[in-house]
Write an enzyme that holds these catalytic residues in place. Structure first.
Site, PDB file in Angstrom:
ATOM      1  N   LYS A  58       9.516  -0.305  -4.734  1.00  0.00           N
ATOM      2  CA  LYS A  58       8.389  -1.244  -4.846  1.00  0.00           C
ATOM      3  C   LYS A  58       7.438  -0.801  -5.969  1.00  0.00           C
ATOM      4  CE  LYS A  58       7.348  -4.396  -2.671  1.00  0.00           C
ATOM      5  NZ  LYS A  58       7.661  -5.845  -2.830  1.00  0.00           N
ATOM      6  N   ASP A  84       0.832  -1.220   0.000  1.00  0.00           N
ATOM      7  CA  ASP A  84       0.000   0.000   0.000  1.00  0.00           C
ATOM      8  C   ASP A  84       0.863   1.265   0.000  1.00  0.00           C
ATOM      9  OD1 ASP A  84       0.923   0.007   2.637  1.00  0.00           O
ATOM     10  OD2 ASP A  84      -1.046   0.223   3.567  1.00  0.00           O
ATOM     11  N   GLU A  85       2.154   1.106   0.351  1.00  0.00           N
ATOM     12  CA  GLU A  85       3.018   2.298   0.412  1.00  0.00           C
ATOM     13  C   GLU A  85       3.220   2.946  -0.951  1.00  0.00           C
ATOM     14  OE1 GLU A  85       6.500   2.659   2.655  1.00  0.00           O
ATOM     15  OE2 GLU A  85       5.816   1.361   4.270  1.00  0.00           O
TER      16      GLU A  85
HETATM   17  P1  NAD Z   1      11.115  -9.565   5.138  1.00  0.00           P
HETATM   18  O1  NAD Z   1      12.174  -8.518   5.104  1.00  0.00           O
HETATM   19  O2  NAD Z   1      10.747 -10.204   6.429  1.00  0.00           O
HETATM   20  O3  NAD Z   1      11.548 -10.759   4.158  1.00  0.00           O
HETATM   21  C1  NAD Z   1      12.143 -10.536   2.907  1.00  0.00           C
HETATM   22  C2  NAD Z   1      12.809 -11.839   2.477  1.00  0.00           C
HETATM   23  O4  NAD Z   1      13.377 -11.632   1.161  1.00  0.00           O
HETATM   24  C3  NAD Z   1      13.969 -12.277   3.385  1.00  0.00           C
HETATM   25  O5  NAD Z   1      13.886 -13.659   3.652  1.00  0.00           O
HETATM   26  C4  NAD Z   1      15.215 -11.965   2.566  1.00  0.00           C
HETATM   27  O6  NAD Z   1      16.315 -12.823   2.847  1.00  0.00           O
HETATM   28  C5  NAD Z   1      14.706 -12.163   1.134  1.00  0.00           C
HETATM   29  N1  NAD Z   1      15.467 -11.411   0.132  1.00  0.00           N
HETATM   30  C6  NAD Z   1      15.846 -10.109   0.187  1.00  0.00           C
HETATM   31  N2  NAD Z   1      16.534  -9.791  -0.925  1.00  0.00           N
HETATM   32  C7  NAD Z   1      16.560 -10.903  -1.706  1.00  0.00           C
HETATM   33  C8  NAD Z   1      17.105 -11.194  -2.986  1.00  0.00           C
HETATM   34  N3  NAD Z   1      17.767 -10.276  -3.696  1.00  0.00           N
HETATM   35  N4  NAD Z   1      16.935 -12.445  -3.481  1.00  0.00           N
HETATM   36  C9  NAD Z   1      16.281 -13.398  -2.767  1.00  0.00           C
HETATM   37  N5  NAD Z   1      15.756 -13.175  -1.547  1.00  0.00           N
HETATM   38  C10 NAD Z   1      15.893 -11.938  -1.018  1.00  0.00           C
HETATM   39  O7  NAD Z   1       9.869  -8.937   4.395  1.00  0.00           O
HETATM   40  P2  NAD Z   1       8.307  -9.154   4.650  1.00  0.00           P
HETATM   41  O8  NAD Z   1       7.838  -8.182   5.637  1.00  0.00           O
HETATM   42  O9  NAD Z   1       8.050 -10.591   4.831  1.00  0.00           O
HETATM   43  O10 NAD Z   1       7.735  -8.682   3.220  1.00  0.00           O
HETATM   44  C11 NAD Z   1       7.591  -9.617   2.161  1.00  0.00           C
HETATM   45  C12 NAD Z   1       7.044  -8.911   0.946  1.00  0.00           C
HETATM   46  O11 NAD Z   1       5.778  -8.332   1.262  1.00  0.00           O
HETATM   47  C13 NAD Z   1       7.916  -7.766   0.441  1.00  0.00           C
HETATM   48  O12 NAD Z   1       7.867  -7.766  -0.946  1.00  0.00           O
HETATM   49  C14 NAD Z   1       7.231  -6.516   0.997  1.00  0.00           C
HETATM   50  O13 NAD Z   1       7.487  -5.411   0.177  1.00  0.00           O
HETATM   51  C15 NAD Z   1       5.790  -6.945   0.942  1.00  0.00           C
HETATM   52  N6  NAD Z   1       4.895  -6.293   1.917  1.00  0.00           N
HETATM   53  C16 NAD Z   1       5.216  -6.286   3.245  1.00  0.00           C
HETATM   54  C17 NAD Z   1       4.326  -5.734   4.164  1.00  0.00           C
HETATM   55  C18 NAD Z   1       4.650  -5.714   5.638  1.00  0.00           C
HETATM   56  O14 NAD Z   1       3.915  -5.068   6.387  1.00  0.00           O
HETATM   57  N7  NAD Z   1       5.682  -6.384   6.113  1.00  0.00           N
HETATM   58  C19 NAD Z   1       3.118  -5.184   3.712  1.00  0.00           C
HETATM   59  C20 NAD Z   1       2.827  -5.192   2.343  1.00  0.00           C
HETATM   60  C21 NAD Z   1       3.715  -5.769   1.463  1.00  0.00           C
HETATM   61  O1  DAU Z   2       2.280  -0.511   4.653  1.00  0.00           O
HETATM   62  C1  DAU Z   2       2.994  -1.632   4.215  1.00  0.00           C
HETATM   63  C2  DAU Z   2       4.431  -1.498   4.634  1.00  0.00           C
HETATM   64  O2  DAU Z   2       4.440  -1.614   6.057  1.00  0.00           O
HETATM   65  C3  DAU Z   2       5.343  -2.551   4.014  1.00  0.00           C
HETATM   66  O3  DAU Z   2       5.365  -2.363   2.627  1.00  0.00           O
HETATM   67  C4  DAU Z   2       6.757  -2.457   4.600  1.00  0.00           C
HETATM   68  O4  DAU Z   2       7.562  -3.517   4.098  1.00  0.00           O
HETATM   69  C5  DAU Z   2       6.668  -2.577   6.100  1.00  0.00           C
HETATM   70  O5  DAU Z   2       7.958  -2.409   6.678  1.00  0.00           O
HETATM   71  C6  DAU Z   2       5.707  -1.531   6.665  1.00  0.00           C
HETATM   72  O6  DAU Z   2       6.232  -0.196   6.524  1.00  0.00           O
HETATM   73  P1  DAU Z   2       6.073   0.897   7.693  1.00  0.00           P
HETATM   74  O7  DAU Z   2       7.116   1.920   7.502  1.00  0.00           O
HETATM   75  O8  DAU Z   2       4.681   1.344   7.837  1.00  0.00           O
HETATM   76  O9  DAU Z   2       6.408  -0.068   8.951  1.00  0.00           O
HETATM   77  P2  DAU Z   2       7.318   0.121  10.242  1.00  0.00           P
HETATM   78  O10 DAU Z   2       7.111  -1.097  11.080  1.00  0.00           O
HETATM   79  O11 DAU Z   2       8.711   0.508   9.915  1.00  0.00           O
HETATM   80  O12 DAU Z   2       6.624   1.364  10.947  1.00  0.00           O
HETATM   81  C7  DAU Z   2       5.238   1.375  11.281  1.00  0.00           C
HETATM   82  C8  DAU Z   2       4.915   2.737  11.860  1.00  0.00           C
HETATM   83  O13 DAU Z   2       5.592   2.867  13.127  1.00  0.00           O
HETATM   84  C9  DAU Z   2       5.406   3.885  11.012  1.00  0.00           C
HETATM   85  O14 DAU Z   2       4.468   4.974  11.111  1.00  0.00           O
HETATM   86  C10 DAU Z   2       6.717   4.301  11.672  1.00  0.00           C
HETATM   87  C11 DAU Z   2       6.485   3.984  13.130  1.00  0.00           C
HETATM   88  N1  DAU Z   2       7.703   3.586  13.881  1.00  0.00           N
HETATM   89  C12 DAU Z   2       8.461   2.590  13.369  1.00  0.00           C
HETATM   90  C13 DAU Z   2       9.607   2.194  14.017  1.00  0.00           C
HETATM   91  C14 DAU Z   2      10.485   1.097  13.450  1.00  0.00           C
HETATM   92  C15 DAU Z   2       8.015   4.214  15.072  1.00  0.00           C
HETATM   93  O15 DAU Z   2       7.305   5.106  15.557  1.00  0.00           O
HETATM   94  N2  DAU Z   2       9.162   3.823  15.713  1.00  0.00           N
HETATM   95  C16 DAU Z   2       9.982   2.847  15.225  1.00  0.00           C
HETATM   96  O16 DAU Z   2      11.017   2.558  15.867  1.00  0.00           O
END
Ligand code: NAD
Ligand code: DAU
Length: 346
Positions: A155, A128-129
């Site tokens: 992304k 969603d970012e």
């Molecule tokens: P994460 O950082 O926990 O995991 C990412 C994984 O990708 C890791 O296992 C890492 O080793 C692997 N990786 C990184 N670079 C690589 C490369 N070049 N080749 C092969 N593997 C590689 O991330 P996550 O939070 O599980 O997110 C997974 C996916 O979902 C991402 O594409 C992220 O953008 C998307 N996403 C995450 C969130 C969230 O809130 N975490 C929300 C929406 C979308």
């Molecule tokens: O919205 C989807 C995204 O959510 C994914 O695409 C990203 O991979 C995932 O990392 C996440 O991004 P955010 O930047 O929203 O997540 P984060 O956990 O880093 O931060 C969540 C919120 O909390 C954001 O408003 C920043 C705030 N924050 C984060 C950290 C790490 C703090 O206030 N303090 C902190 O130390």
């Protein structure tokens, strides 16, 4: 036939791997095992005699064309779910280079290989970012992209490149854009696990700025169920938002965590804000809901289960929260704690 799950050793990817294995599918994982990749997340599968038969792990980079093609041949891949990414916004602000390599160039390599091998389905896990801050209302899939940090911009690049391969080559692409995930096995650099684990260690919780930024939280199991549903019922060439319907101020989430752990709210410290911090994310998910899917897990219940998991799995996160992580943590937070730009208002 095998599904290739890239980034399957990470947070969301590992949950999706388990879901596919439980459905009896054969799964190949390609993961570079960066600081965020963790084979512990797949331990139950690797060590189970039955599940391990359906599973093969390849350590490598999605940007390595030769290796990707080798896996396609070896495994007879018909579907890709591309979770592999550099995923942490704060790290992208410190240095964006790996983000461009993986989240854009890596996607390009996977798309090219998929084109050559006539893949049946390519799911690009976007976020969603890519829409940027939601000043009002909620973003629909047709809204303009306006990413505002190096992570979300890279992304958005991967997202649009995937779409271009549908339009140009009719590669069967589907793009999903989910909101903020939470749940078990999330790396402790992210907001919820960082705050839970810091609170368990009686350390300060670094809340950026006034803490009144809004995130829409979706449980990782709901997110994976949504992707699975879209894989089966979505249309090629389409984008689907997957939101949790749980918009919360960060400060309220911090309070929920502390209250559940029975720790004092005084552990929260307002620190210098994230540069270019998106104020609010919000998704309109009516397109997916009309297809017949919605999330099930109520935030307060999912958060309580998540807190419980971190309390009971301290070996898992303590192994991560040292070495490279502490180096990163000190660089990211020491000046922030010293250089607070917000009044302590709680
Ligand atoms: P994460 O950082 O926990 O995991 C990412 C994984 O990708 C890791 O296992 C890492 O080793 C692997 N990786 C990184 N670079 C690589 C490369 N070049 N080749 C092969 N593997 C590689 O991330 P996550 O939070 O599980 O997110 C997974 C996916 O979902 C991402 O594409 C992220 O953008 C998307 N996403 C995450 C969130 C969230 O809130 N975490 C929300 C929406 C979308
Ligand atoms: O919205 C989807 C995204 O959510 C994914 O695409 C990203 O991979 C995932 O990392 C996440 O991004 P955010 O930047 O929203 O997540 P984060 O956990 O880093 O931060 C969540 C919120 O909390 C954001 O408003 C920043 C705030 N924050 C984060 C950290 C790490 C703090 O206030 N303090 C902190 O130390």
């Amino acid at each position: 036939m095998t599904i290739l799950i890239t980034g399957g050793a990470g947070f969301i990817g590992s949950h999706f791997v388990r879901r596919m294995i439980n459905q009896g599918k054969r799964v190949a994982v390609l993961d570079k095992l960066t600081y965020a990749g963790n084979l512990e997340n797949l331990k139950d599968i690797i060590e189970d005699p039955k599940m391990s038969q359906q599973f093969k792990f390849y350590k490598g980079d999605i940007g390595n064309q030769e290796f990707v093609e080798h896996i396609f041949v070896e495994e007879n891949i018909d579907t890709i779910a591309n979770f592999a990414a550099e995923s942490h916004v704060d790290r992208s602000i410190r240095s964006a280079s790996n983000f461009i390599d993986t989240d854009m160039k890596g996607v390009f390599v996977l798309l090219e290989a998929s084109r050559r091998f006539s893949l049946k389905k390519f799911i690009q896990i976007s976020t969603d970012e890519v829409y940027g801050t939601a000043h009002q209302g909620a973003f629909k899939e047709t809204d303009a992209l306006n990413p505002s940090n190096p992570y979300s911009a890279s992304k958005a690049g991967g997202d649009r490149l995937a779409y271009a391969y549908w339009v140009t080559y009719k590669l069967p692409i589907i793009i999903t854009r989910a909101s903020n995930n939470y749940g078990t096995n999330q790396h402790p650099e992210k907001f919820i696990p960082l705050f839970i684990t810091n609170a368990l260690e009686d350390k300060k919780l670094p809340l950026y700025g006034d803490g009144r930024q809004i995130r829409d939280w979706i449980h990782v199991e709901d997110h994976c169920a949504g992707i699975d549903f879209i894989m089966n019922h979505g249309q090629d060439g389409e984008v689907y938002n997957i939101g949790g319907g749980n918009e919360r101020y960060n400060i309220d989430t911090a309070h929920l965590i502390l209250d559940e752990l029975k720790k004092p709210r005084s552990l929260i410290e307002h620190v210098k804000d994230r540069e270019g911090h998106d104020r609010r994310y919000a998704l309109d998910c009516s397109k997916l809901m009309l297809l017949g899917w919605k999330p099930r897990i109520k935030f307060e219940n999912g958060l309580s289960d998540t807190i419980h998991w971190y309390r009971n799995n301290q070996v898992w996160w303590k192994r991560i929260k040292n070495g490279e992580f502490m180096e990163y943590y000190n660089k990211q937070y020491s000046h922030r704690f010293a250089d607070t730009d917000v009044q302590q208002t709680h």
